[in-house]
Structures are given as structure tokens and as C-alpha cells.
Design a protein around this motif. Structure first.
Motif, PDB file in Angstrom:
ATOM      1  N   ARG A 170      69.587  50.734  66.689  1.00 48.98           N
ATOM      2  CA  ARG A 170      70.496  51.575  67.480  1.00 48.98           C
ATOM      3  C   ARG A 170      71.710  50.755  67.915  1.00 48.98           C
ATOM      4  NH1 ARG A 170      67.755  56.293  69.587  1.00 48.98           N
ATOM      5  NH2 ARG A 170      66.698  57.012  67.731  1.00 48.98           N
ATOM      6  N   PRO A 171      72.802  51.415  68.259  1.00 49.49           N
ATOM      7  CA  PRO A 171      73.975  50.672  68.757  1.00 49.49           C
ATOM      8  C   PRO A 171      73.599  49.792  69.949  1.00 49.49           C
ATOM      9  CG  PRO A 171      74.547  52.967  68.332  1.00 49.49           C
ATOM     10  CD  PRO A 171      73.048  52.839  68.159  1.00 49.49           C
ATOM     11  N   GLY A 172      74.065  48.568  69.924  1.00 48.92           N
ATOM     12  CA  GLY A 172      73.775  47.623  70.989  1.00 48.92           C
ATOM     13  C   GLY A 172      72.442  46.911  70.823  1.00 48.92           C
ATOM     14  N   GLU A 173      71.670  47.265  69.816  1.00 47.10           N
ATOM     15  CA  GLU A 173      70.381  46.644  69.520  1.00 47.10           C
ATOM     16  C   GLU A 173      69.357  46.882  70.615  1.00 47.10           C
ATOM     17  OE1 GLU A 173      71.347  42.537  68.915  1.00 47.10           O
ATOM     18  OE2 GLU A 173      72.112  42.909  66.916  1.00 47.10           O
ATOM     19  N   GLY A 174      68.386  47.714  70.336  1.00 47.71           N
ATOM     20  CA  GLY A 174      67.316  47.997  71.284  1.00 47.71           C
ATOM     21  C   GLY A 174      66.362  46.830  71.439  1.00 47.71           C
ATOM     22  N   TRP A 175      65.328  47.047  72.222  1.00 45.31           N
ATOM     23  CA  TRP A 175      64.470  45.935  72.634  1.00 45.31           C
ATOM     24  C   TRP A 175      63.179  45.798  71.852  1.00 45.31           C
ATOM     25  CZ3 TRP A 175      60.037  48.105  74.656  1.00 45.31           C
ATOM     26  CH2 TRP A 175      60.143  49.380  75.213  1.00 45.31           C
ATOM     27  N   GLU A 176      62.937  46.579  70.801  1.00 44.60           N
ATOM     28  CA  GLU A 176      61.673  46.511  70.076  1.00 44.60           C
ATOM     29  C   GLU A 176      61.418  45.125  69.484  1.00 44.60           C
ATOM     30  OE1 GLU A 176      61.098  48.482  66.239  1.00 44.60           O
ATOM     31  OE2 GLU A 176      63.247  48.865  66.159  1.00 44.60           O
ATOM     32  N   TYR A 177      62.425  44.507  68.913  1.00 51.60           N
ATOM     33  CA  TYR A 177      62.272  43.226  68.233  1.00 51.60           C
ATOM     34  C   TYR A 177      61.950  42.102  69.215  1.00 51.60           C
ATOM     35  CZ  TYR A 177      63.595  39.185  65.396  1.00 51.60           C
ATOM     36  OH  TYR A 177      63.599  37.990  64.737  1.00 51.60           O
ATOM     37  N   VAL A 178      62.719  41.996  70.290  1.00 50.94           N
ATOM     38  CA  VAL A 178      62.474  40.911  71.245  1.00 50.94           C
ATOM     39  C   VAL A 178      61.172  41.126  72.003  1.00 50.94           C
ATOM     40  CG1 VAL A 178      64.876  40.153  71.431  1.00 50.94           C
ATOM     41  CG2 VAL A 178      64.048  41.934  72.954  1.00 50.94           C
ATOM     42  N   MET A 179      60.798  42.382  72.230  1.00 56.67           N
ATOM     43  CA  MET A 179      59.505  42.659  72.864  1.00 56.67           C
ATOM     44  C   MET A 179      58.367  42.211  71.942  1.00 56.67           C
ATOM     45  SD  MET A 179      56.755  45.165  72.762  1.00 56.67           S
ATOM     46  CE  MET A 179      57.521  46.290  71.653  1.00 56.67           C
ATOM     47  N   THR A 180      58.490  42.503  70.655  1.00 56.80           N
ATOM     48  CA  THR A 180      57.455  42.102  69.698  1.00 56.80           C
ATOM     49  C   THR A 180      57.329  40.584  69.640  1.00 56.80           C
ATOM     50  OG1 THR A 180      57.796  44.102  68.391  1.00 56.80           O
ATOM     51  CG2 THR A 180      56.733  42.242  67.281  1.00 56.80           C
ATOM     52  N   LEU A 181      58.440  39.875  69.598  1.00 55.90           N
ATOM     53  CA  LEU A 181      58.374  38.406  69.573  1.00 55.90           C
ATOM     54  C   LEU A 181      57.814  37.846  70.877  1.00 55.90           C
ATOM     55  CD1 LEU A 181      61.647  37.462  67.677  1.00 55.90           C
ATOM     56  CD2 LEU A 181      59.292  37.244  66.876  1.00 55.90           C
TER      57      LEU A 181
ATOM     58  N   VAL B 278      54.158  38.183  70.508  1.00 55.58           N
ATOM     59  CA  VAL B 278      53.708  37.143  69.574  1.00 55.58           C
ATOM     60  C   VAL B 278      53.554  35.812  70.307  1.00 55.58           C
ATOM     61  CG1 VAL B 278      54.471  35.720  67.600  1.00 55.58           C
ATOM     62  CG2 VAL B 278      54.555  38.216  67.453  1.00 55.58           C
ATOM     63  N   GLY B 279      54.508  35.482  71.162  1.00 57.17           N
ATOM     64  CA  GLY B 279      54.408  34.249  71.944  1.00 57.17           C
ATOM     65  C   GLY B 279      53.170  34.228  72.822  1.00 57.17           C
ATOM     66  N   PHE B 280      52.904  35.337  73.501  1.00 54.92           N
ATOM     67  CA  PHE B 280      51.711  35.403  74.357  1.00 54.92           C
ATOM     68  C   PHE B 280      50.421  35.306  73.537  1.00 54.92           C
ATOM     69  CE2 PHE B 280      54.414  37.173  77.798  1.00 54.92           C
ATOM     70  CZ  PHE B 280      54.004  36.312  78.811  1.00 54.92           C
ATOM     71  N   VAL B 281      50.385  35.946  72.383  1.00 54.77           N
ATOM     72  CA  VAL B 281      49.192  35.876  71.532  1.00 54.77           C
ATOM     73  C   VAL B 281      48.948  34.443  71.070  1.00 54.77           C
ATOM     74  CG1 VAL B 281      48.222  36.592  69.307  1.00 54.77           C
ATOM     75  CG2 VAL B 281      49.292  38.291  70.803  1.00 54.77           C
ATOM     76  N   ILE B 282      49.987  33.786  70.590  1.00 55.90           N
ATOM     77  CA  ILE B 282      49.834  32.411  70.103  1.00 55.90           C
ATOM     78  C   ILE B 282      49.440  31.477  71.248  1.00 55.90           C
ATOM     79  CG2 ILE B 282      51.068  30.427  69.132  1.00 55.90           C
ATOM     80  CD1 ILE B 282      52.619  32.433  67.382  1.00 55.90           C
ATOM     81  N   ALA B 283      50.064  31.638  72.409  1.00 55.91           N
ATOM     82  CA  ALA B 283      49.715  30.791  73.559  1.00 55.91           C
ATOM     83  C   ALA B 283      48.245  30.951  73.924  1.00 55.91           C
ATOM     84  CB  ALA B 283      50.596  31.138  74.764  1.00 55.91           C
ATOM     85  N   THR B 284      47.736  32.156  73.810  1.00 56.00           N
ATOM     86  CA  THR B 284      46.375  32.455  74.259  1.00 56.00           C
ATOM     87  C   THR B 284      45.314  32.082  73.231  1.00 56.00           C
ATOM     88  OG1 THR B 284      47.243  34.278  75.580  1.00 56.00           O
ATOM     89  CG2 THR B 284      44.874  34.268  75.176  1.00 56.00           C
ATOM     90  N   ILE B 285      45.537  32.424  71.966  1.00 57.34           N
ATOM     91  CA  ILE B 285      44.503  32.146  70.957  1.00 57.34           C
ATOM     92  C   ILE B 285      44.609  30.750  70.375  1.00 57.34           C
ATOM     93  CG2 ILE B 285      44.167  34.564  70.370  1.00 57.34           C
ATOM     94  CD1 ILE B 285      45.790  34.111  67.836  1.00 57.34           C
ATOM     95  N   GLY B 286      45.742  30.092  70.581  1.00 53.32           N
ATOM     96  CA  GLY B 286      45.909  28.737  70.084  1.00 53.32           C
ATOM     97  C   GLY B 286      46.301  28.703  68.621  1.00 53.32           C
ATOM     98  N   PRO B 287      46.441  27.502  68.071  1.00 59.04           N
ATOM     99  CA  PRO B 287      46.987  27.341  66.730  1.00 59.04           C
ATOM    100  C   PRO B 287      45.959  27.461  65.605  1.00 59.04           C
ATOM    101  CG  PRO B 287      46.601  25.208  67.674  1.00 59.04           C
ATOM    102  CD  PRO B 287      46.253  26.218  68.744  1.00 59.04           C
ATOM    103  N   GLY B 288      44.694  27.466  65.931  1.00 59.64           N
ATOM    104  CA  GLY B 288      43.667  27.439  64.892  1.00 59.64           C
ATOM    105  C   GLY B 288      43.342  26.006  64.492  1.00 59.64           C
ATOM    106  N   ASN B 289      42.360  25.881  63.637  1.00 56.08           N
ATOM    107  CA  ASN B 289      41.885  24.552  63.236  1.00 56.08           C
ATOM    108  C   ASN B 289      42.842  23.815  62.308  1.00 56.08           C
ATOM    109  OD1 ASN B 289      39.642  25.046  64.755  1.00 56.08           O
ATOM    110  ND2 ASN B 289      38.285  25.436  63.021  1.00 56.08           N
ATOM    111  N   TRP B 290      43.724  24.539  61.651  1.00 58.50           N
ATOM    112  CA  TRP B 290      44.665  23.911  60.729  1.00 58.50           C
ATOM    113  C   TRP B 290      45.963  23.599  61.472  1.00 58.50           C
ATOM    114  CZ3 TRP B 290      43.918  27.774  56.080  1.00 58.50           C
ATOM    115  CH2 TRP B 290      42.600  27.691  55.644  1.00 58.50           C
ATOM    116  N   SER B 291      45.863  22.681  62.411  1.00 54.78           N
ATOM    117  CA  SER B 291      46.993  22.329  63.262  1.00 54.78           C
ATOM    118  C   SER B 291      46.844  20.901  63.743  1.00 54.78           C
ATOM    119  CB  SER B 291      47.028  23.259  64.485  1.00 54.78           C
ATOM    120  OG  SER B 291      45.886  23.035  65.304  1.00 54.78           O
TER     121      SER B 291
END
Length: 176
Positions: free
Chosen positions: A103-114, A117-130
Motif C-alpha cells: 500500500r502507499p507509504g508501506e504498511g506494517w505487515e513486513y516489519v511486524m513479521t520480522l 521472527v526475532g522473538f521466535v529466534i531469541a526464544t527457541i535459540g539457534p539449534g545445534n548447528w551453531s
């Protein structure tokens, strides 16, 4: 492939895709289009003052978070970088533009999704391959600790940054 390997493969892919997005954004702010000077002017227009300082801060946070995520090193702090940058972007640029990014001005769906993603990664961690797993750091922050790091460092950092430096421009007068 066993279940553990499947989970670690998906976590690696998830981390690497988020890392690629963050690296691309940070490098684009530094080297693409108007470079840091142009990014700084844009940040100033959003009320982030001084714009050049915040252009560097956001860009280096994106690059740093991307590198750390790719390595799986200090993962909750890398995830906090995503959370902080995306929350500032959501509040300063996207929140009043509706949901959809196209939409004009760029809505917030993308930044909300990222942000999520940050909260998920912070919580579940990087996995064993890290690197975090290889050196035993992930034992200390997977779960609630990681979530709190993401919340305090990411969302708390964004709130502090906005409180100290964001001076939104006055609303434009309504036309006839």
C-alpha cells in the motif's frame, strides 16, 4: 534423517534467511541508493535526529545481527537487533499506513513479521548447528531467558531510542 537433524536443518534455514534479510537491508542502507547520507536524510524526515547517526546505528545493527545470526553466535542478542530495528521502523515509518506493505507509504505487515521472527529466534535459540551450541552458550538462554533478552534488549532498546531521539514531524494539515 532423524527428527533432531530435521529440526536443526530447519532452524539453520530459518536463521540464515533472517540473516540474509538483515544483511541485505544493512548493506543497502550503507552502499545502495543514497548510501548513508540518503538514509540519514530519510531518517531525519521520519523524526529520527540526528539522521546520519541513526542511519549508521540501524545499518550496523542490521549487518551485525545478520552476521551473528548466520554464525549462530550470541543469538538472542542478534535477535534483539532484529526486534529493535523493526520496532523502530514500525513505529516511525509503517504504523499509520495500514497492514499491507504494498500500500502507499508501506504498511506494517513486513516489519511486524520480522519482529516476530526475532522473538521466535531469541526464544527457541539457534539449534545445534551453531557456534552458540558448539561453545555451550545456548544452554544459558534457550526459552524464557532468550525471550527476556529479546524483549529487554530489543523492545526495550527500541523504546529507549525512540524516547530519546524520535521527534516526529508535525502532521500535515488536512486538505479541503
Amino acid at each position: 534423517m532423524n527428527d533432531s537433524s530435521a529440526i536443526n536443518l530447519v532452524l539453520l534455514g530459518f536463521r540464515l534467511s533472517a540473516a540474509a534479510v538483515m544483511l541485505a537491508h544493512g548493506l543497502n542502507h550503507i552502499f545502495g541508493g543514497g548510501k548513508i547520507a540518503g538514509t540519514g536524510r530519510w531518517f531525519e524526515s521520519l523524526g529520527m535526529k540526528p539522521g546520519r547517526l541513526h542511519a549508521w546505528l540501524a545499518s550496523l545493527t542490521e549487518v551485525g545481527a545478520g552476521v551473528l545470526l548466520a554464525l549462530g553466535l550470541l543469538t538472542p542478542l542478534a535477535a534483539a537487533g532484529i526486534i529493535g530495528v523493526m520496532l523502530v521502523a514500525l513505529i516511525t515509518n509503517h504504523r499509520g499506513n495500514g497492514f499491507f506493505i504494498f500500500r502507499p507509504g508501506e504498511g506494517w505487515e513486513y516489519v511486524m513479521t520480522l519482529t516476530v521472527v526475532g522473538f521466535v529466534i531469541a526464544t527457541i535459540g539457534p539449534g545445534n548447528w551453531s557456534l552458540d551450541h558448539a561453545i555451550g552458550l545456548d544452554d544459558h538462554y534457550v526459552g524464557t531467558s532468550g525471550l527476556l533478552i529479546g524483549l529487554l534488549a530489543g523492545a526495550g532498546g527500541a523504546a529507549l531510542l525512540l524516547a530519546l531521539f524520535w521527534r516526529p514531524p508535525p502532521p500535515k494539515p488536512a486538505t479541503g
